[in-house]
Design an enzyme around this catalytic site. Structure first.
Site, mmCIF file in Angstrom:
data_model
loop_
_atom_site.group_PDB
_atom_site.id
_atom_site.type_symbol
_atom_site.label_atom_id
_atom_site.label_comp_id
_atom_site.label_asym_id
_atom_site.label_seq_id
_atom_site.Cartn_x
_atom_site.Cartn_y
_atom_site.Cartn_z
ATOM 1 N N CYS A 110 0.840 -1.192 0.000
ATOM 2 C CA CYS A 110 0.000 0.000 0.000
ATOM 3 C C CYS A 110 0.877 1.244 0.000
ATOM 4 O O CYS A 110 1.902 1.291 0.692
ATOM 5 C CB CYS A 110 -0.896 -0.017 1.238
ATOM 6 N N HIS A 152 -9.463 -4.580 0.819
ATOM 7 C CA HIS A 152 -8.365 -3.686 1.187
ATOM 8 C C HIS A 152 -8.820 -2.226 1.131
ATOM 9 O O HIS A 152 -8.588 -1.452 2.065
ATOM 10 C CB HIS A 152 -7.185 -3.921 0.239
ATOM 11 N N GLU A 153 -9.460 -1.853 0.021
ATOM 12 C CA GLU A 153 -9.862 -0.455 -0.161
ATOM 13 C C GLU A 153 -11.003 -0.066 0.780
ATOM 14 O O GLU A 153 -11.024 1.051 1.317
ATOM 15 C CB GLU A 153 -10.264 -0.198 -1.619
ATOM 16 N N HIS A 156 -9.787 0.827 4.098
ATOM 17 C CA HIS A 156 -9.319 2.218 4.180
ATOM 18 C C HIS A 156 -10.456 3.156 4.567
ATOM 19 O O HIS A 156 -10.261 4.098 5.347
ATOM 20 C CB HIS A 156 -8.736 2.671 2.839
#
Length: 209
Positions: A110, A152-153, A156
């Site tokens: 990342c 993953h996103e 965030h």
């Protein structure tokens, strides 16, 4: 050759990265402000030239560039082996509504975690609900690497970094920029010799002096 402008990315110790992003109301999606935020994200993902042939990223979350809103980009054709193609889509207020019980291990890296990468176990199949940039509701099923990118996103957007999912410190790696092709393309991550201690990661995050 296009290059990624990494100056837009927040440093790992920025508090925005551990804060839940704001949901966007349906009436705001078509607003000039939200559409400008999306264009800024696309500009970074495709490089400064804005050539829409091939993105430079497989995924991007708005908080990574200082926009604390629930917007992500995902290339739904990426394969996790360095092949970034051309189907980069915008998802607003994405939510994973179902996960498979089956999980898979794969590497993750990342731009918001400096040179820290690692091996993360995640559900191998998901169902996502979101809104398009035109304000239309969508529901999609994804599996394998693409399911991982979504998780993953969306993490965030919830102020969660992938390192949170790594309990075995031997799965936390340090990868220099010029080493990443070997780490990713040649699957060097499976036996990567350079480890990143929890103490080193905490220093990068500004938790430990």
């Amino acid at each position: 050759m296009k290059t990624l402008n990494t100056e837009k990315f927040l440093s790992p110790d920025n508090p925005i990265l551990t804060k839940a992003a704001e949901e966007i109301s349906p009436t705001e999606i078509l607003s000039l402000e939200v559409q400008r935020d999306i264009e800024e994200m696309l500009k970074i993902a495709y490089g400064e030239q804005q050539e829409k042939d091939k993105p430079l990223l497989v995924g991007l979350a708005a908080p990574q560039i200082g926009i604390s809103k629930r917007i992500i980009l995902v290339d739904v054709t990426a394969d996790g082996k360095g092949e970034v193609k051309s189907d980069l889509r915008v998802y607003i207020n994405p939510e994973i509504v179902s996960f498979s019980e089956e999980k898979e291990e794969w590497y993750e890296g990342c731009f918001s975690t400096s040179r820290v990468c690692g091996i993360v176990s995640r559900p191998s199949r998901i169902t996502v609900e979101a809104m398009t940039r035109e304000g239309k509701p969508i529901k999609e099923d994804h599996s394998g690497y693409i399911a991982r990118v979504f998780q993953h996103e969306i993490d965030h957007l919830n102020g969660i970094e992938f390192t949170t999912h790594i309990s075995d410190v031997s799965n936390l790696h340090w990868v220099e920029r010029d080493e990443f092709p070997e780490y990713r393309n040649k699957q060097g991550w499976r036996n990567w010799p350079k480890k990143c201690s929890r103490e080193k990661w905490e220093k990068i995050k500004g938790i430990r002096k």
